[in-house]
Write a protein that holds these residues in place. Structure first.
Motif, short mmCIF file in Angstrom:
data_model
loop_
_atom_site.label_atom_id
_atom_site.label_comp_id
_atom_site.label_asym_id
_atom_site.label_seq_id
_atom_site.Cartn_x
_atom_site.Cartn_y
_atom_site.Cartn_z
N VAL A 33 60.17 32.06 28.49
CA VAL A 33 59.28 32.07 28.10
C VAL A 33 58.34 32.33 29.67
CG1 VAL A 33 57.51 29.86 27.27
CG2 VAL A 33 59.74 30.52 26.71
N SER A 34 56.92 33.40 30.15
CA SER A 34 56.71 33.66 30.67
C SER A 34 55.42 32.35 31.10
CB SER A 34 56.49 34.99 31.17
OG SER A 34 55.59 35.31 29.51
N ALA A 35 54.71 32.59 30.09
CA ALA A 35 54.18 31.17 30.40
C ALA A 35 53.73 29.61 30.72
CB ALA A 35 52.64 30.88 28.20
N ASP A 36 55.55 29.38 30.79
CA ASP A 36 55.60 28.41 30.89
C ASP A 36 56.32 28.27 32.71
OD1 ASP A 36 56.83 25.41 31.41
OD2 ASP A 36 58.22 25.41 29.60
N PRO A 37 55.57 27.85 33.61
CA PRO A 37 56.03 27.99 34.98
C PRO A 37 57.58 27.18 34.43
CG PRO A 37 54.30 27.41 34.79
CD PRO A 37 54.54 27.15 33.23
N SER A 38 58.25 25.60 34.01
CA SER A 38 59.32 25.75 34.43
C SER A 38 60.52 26.42 34.11
CB SER A 38 59.07 24.45 33.53
OG SER A 38 59.64 24.48 31.59
N ARG A 39 59.93 27.60 32.91
CA ARG A 39 61.02 28.90 32.74
C ARG A 39 60.85 29.97 34.21
NH1 ARG A 39 64.36 26.23 29.39
NH2 ARG A 39 63.58 25.13 27.33
N ALA A 40 60.43 29.77 34.52
CA ALA A 40 59.92 30.60 35.56
C ALA A 40 61.54 31.04 36.36
CB ALA A 40 59.49 30.74 36.93
N ALA A 41 62.35 30.87 35.86
CA ALA A 41 63.75 30.79 36.55
C ALA A 41 64.89 31.13 35.93
CB ALA A 41 64.49 29.62 37.07
N ASP A 42 64.24 31.08 34.09
CA ASP A 42 65.45 31.63 33.15
C ASP A 42 64.97 33.17 33.24
OD1 ASP A 42 66.73 29.61 31.85
OD2 ASP A 42 65.16 27.68 31.35
N VAL A 43 63.19 33.20 32.91
CA VAL A 43 62.63 34.64 33.00
C VAL A 43 63.70 35.58 34.12
CG1 VAL A 43 60.44 36.49 32.80
CG2 VAL A 43 60.50 33.97 32.68
N ARG A 44 63.44 35.25 35.51
CA ARG A 44 64.07 35.47 36.14
C ARG A 44 65.99 36.14 35.86
NH1 ARG A 44 64.10 38.47 41.09
NH2 ARG A 44 61.92 37.84 41.11
N ARG A 45 66.76 35.13 35.71
CA ARG A 45 67.78 35.40 34.75
C ARG A 45 67.70 36.43 33.59
NH1 ARG A 45 71.11 31.69 31.04
NH2 ARG A 45 69.19 30.30 31.06
N SER A 46 66.88 36.03 32.80
CA SER A 46 66.55 37.13 31.49
C SER A 46 66.56 38.67 32.63
CB SER A 46 65.40 36.99 31.24
OG SER A 46 65.15 38.06 30.43
N ALA A 47 66.21 39.49 33.36
CA ALA A 47 65.63 39.95 33.92
C ALA A 47 66.77 40.99 34.76
CB ALA A 47 64.34 39.80 35.51
N GLU A 48 67.70 39.48 35.16
CA GLU A 48 68.69 39.82 36.01
C GLU A 48 69.87 40.41 35.17
OE1 GLU A 48 69.11 36.54 37.99
OE2 GLU A 48 68.11 37.30 39.89
N TRP A 49 69.97 39.57 33.77
CA TRP A 49 70.81 39.87 32.59
C TRP A 49 70.45 41.12 32.33
CZ3 TRP A 49 71.36 41.71 27.86
CH2 TRP A 49 72.92 41.19 27.36
N LEU A 50 69.82 41.62 31.56
CA LEU A 50 69.64 42.93 31.67
C LEU A 50 69.31 44.05 31.85
CD1 LEU A 50 67.55 44.75 29.17
CD2 LEU A 50 66.38 44.28 30.22
N ALA A 51 69.62 43.61 33.12
CA ALA A 51 69.90 44.83 34.49
C ALA A 51 71.38 44.71 34.78
CB ALA A 51 68.88 44.59 36.21
N ALA A 52 71.59 44.02 34.63
CA ALA A 52 73.40 43.55 35.02
C ALA A 52 73.96 44.36 33.29
CB ALA A 52 74.46 42.75 34.87
N LYS A 53 73.35 44.67 32.62
CA LYS A 53 74.05 45.02 31.37
C LYS A 53 73.76 46.56 30.82
CE LYS A 53 75.95 43.23 28.60
NZ LYS A 53 76.87 42.63 28.42
N LEU A 54 72.42 47.17 31.66
CA LEU A 54 72.10 48.13 32.07
C LEU A 54 72.62 49.50 32.60
CD1 LEU A 54 67.98 48.12 31.75
CD2 LEU A 54 69.57 48.87 30.01
N THR A 55 74.00 47.62 33.60
CA THR A 55 74.30 48.73 34.76
C THR A 55 75.50 49.28 33.89
OG1 THR A 55 73.77 48.24 36.60
CG2 THR A 55 75.57 48.57 37.02
N GLY A 56 76.06 48.50 33.18
CA GLY A 56 77.62 47.98 32.68
C GLY A 56 76.99 49.50 31.65
N THR A 57 75.99 49.61 30.85
CA THR A 57 75.00 50.28 29.86
C THR A 57 75.49 51.89 29.85
OG1 THR A 57 74.22 49.65 28.28
CG2 THR A 57 73.99 52.34 28.32
#
Length: 472
Positions: A33-57
């Motif tokens: 949730v990008s609008a929630d500052p407390s979720r900033a770590a989750d937004v980064r975790r989401s980006a890192e998850w996708l980057a890793a999955k695209l590498t696996g693709t």
């Protein structure tokens, strides 16, 4: 027409459907949730998850980018991936989407935990299922099906992805990110997978989005609230002038009355108007979704034309003076008016802002000081119906859905124009979501059969674009 065999594509998708949905569910569990500052770590975790999955693709390049810092600090992380084609003359295609999501909680009316995906009756329910993780993720299986069916080891196009992390917060840093990385993002065509179709039974391709310019007009009269009996009728009243501005915004024909507002407007063609008219539009049902009792707008245009292909002006808010219980007989010292303008292809956002400023200044009497504050602008984008790349999208969808593909536009606005303006590439839309998916609402879902049609469309699209998608 691409030579990708349809049966091979469908067989590959069927064989890998279960694993694909498991991966998507894992991504949906990350509350980005990008609008929630407390979720900033989750937004980064989401980006890192996708980057890793695209590498696996199979993408040889998959990176997490942080946008340049803006007035409110650094932006949320985006993901960039690149998979070059082995063909020296292959066109370059950039796919845009976003991995951040709207806030969601059980108490909002969700039947289940919004970040614990549930499959029921052929639908996947979770925040982000349709907007936009599902529509981003179908490209991972789509490119693998494309390779498996054609025997290629790399895509038929130079394939790039840019998946931003702050679209649900208004993309405040996205334009700066695109400018900073313009050389690496350079492409022949942009595919936006953050949109939808008319309905489950009527697959459509969107050909454009309106732009946006919105502002606040602050009016200042007396230095303080003053007695309306002693001074009313003899000095200018800012609240009255705010009302007069609002009333003067449109003429009797409901056209915007700001001089110069329509300069450059590209009118919908007769063919476009005919194609819009083919859609199974139920105005009574549409009014229910609008929570309105009647339609009203610019003379000479249908409802769909008004919200897709015509510029508009709206009063978003008006205020000033005493708002408490009972009366208070004053001439208020200040008033405010909030306006928004939806823009269509051919309009220049800066010229619109200049025209509005001049219009306001010309209509106010002496004794009223004013300030007009624009909060930025989003440019419109439109792809002609006969554009070769658009025809590739239509053919690919037609193969996947097995029926005629029709055309829509979007009445809203988004960051696609930032890509169009900076990269100088046409923007095309490939989305499979439908209105019932409930974007931003409780119990958001995606229809799994339509999601697989998105996968299949992507599998056909890259070969077709390689053969036919360059602009003539």
């Amino acid at each position: 027409m691409s030579s990708t065999p349809d049966s091979a594509v469908r067989a590959y998708i069927d064989d890998h459907r279960a694993a694909f949905l498991e991966d998507l569910a894992e991504w949906l569990r990350i509350p980005s949730v990008s609008a929630d500052p407390s979720r900033a770590a989750d937004v980064r975790r989401s980006a890192e998850w996708l980057a890793a999955k695209l590498t696996g693709t199979g993408f040889p390049v998959a990176e997490v980018w942080t946008p340049p810092a803006g007035p409110d600090g650094p932006g949320a992380p985006a993901v960039f991936a690149e998979w070059p084609s082995g063909d020296p003359d292959a066109p370059t295609v950039l796919v845009y989407g976003h991995h951040d999501v709207q806030p969601a909680a059980r108490e909002d009316g969700w039947r289940t935990d919004p970040f614990e995906p549930v499959i029921e009756d052929g639908r996947l329910h979770a925040r982000g299922a349709a907007d936009d993780k599902g529509q981003v993720f179908f490209h991972t299986l789509g490119v693998r099906a494309h390779l498996a069916a054609t025997g290629r080891t790399s895509p038929a196009v130079n394939l790039k992805l840019l998946i931003e992390g702050e679209e649900e917060s208004g993309s405040p840093n996205f334009a700066a990110l695109v400018r900073e990385h313009a050389d690496r993002l350079r492409c022949d065509t942009v595919i936006v997978s953050d949109t939808g179709m008319w309905s489950e039974d009527t697959p459509t391709v969107c050909t454009g989005m309106r732009g946006l310019a919105d502002c606040q007009i602050d009016l200042y009269g007396p230095d303080q609230d003053i007695h309306s009996g002693s001074f009313g009728g003899a000095v200018p009243n800012p609240a009255t002038e705010a009302a007069r501005l609002a009333a003067a915004l449109h003429g009797a024909d409901r056209r915007v009355a700001v001089p110069g507002f329509y300069d450059g407007v590209i009118e919908p063609t007769d063919r476009e108007r005919a194609l819009f008219a083919e859609l199974p539009f139920d105005e009574v049902a549409w009014l229910r979704t609008a929570h309105s009792r009647a339609t009203l707008g610019e003379d000479g245009y249908t409802t769909l034309e008004r919200i897709w292909a015509r510029p508009t002006a709206e009063v978003n808010g008006i205020g000033g003076g005493y708002q408490g219980p009972g009366g208070k007989t004053v001439v208020p010292s200040t008033a405010q008016l909030k306006l928004s303008f939806r823009l269509v292809a051919g309009m220049d956002t800066e010229k619109v802002q200049q025209a509005v400023r001049a219009w306001v200044a010309a209509r106010l009497p002496a004794g009223i000081r004013h300030e007009v504050t624009f909060w930025g602008a989003t440019r419109p984008c439109l792809t002609p119906l006969d554009h070769p790349a658009l025809q590739s999208v239509v053919r690919a969808m037609g193969r996947a859905f097995g029926q005629k593909i029709r055309f829509t536009r979007e009445g809203g606005s988004g960051p696609a124009a930032d890509l169009q303006d900076t990269l100088g590439a046409p923007v095309l839309f490939l989305g499979i979501s439908v209105p019932s998916d409930g974007w931003h609402a409780p119990n958001e879902k995606v229809e799994l059969d339509l999601l697989m049609k998105g996968v299949e469309t992507a599998a056909y699209l890259w070969g077709d674009l390689a053969q036919n998608g360059r602009e003539a």
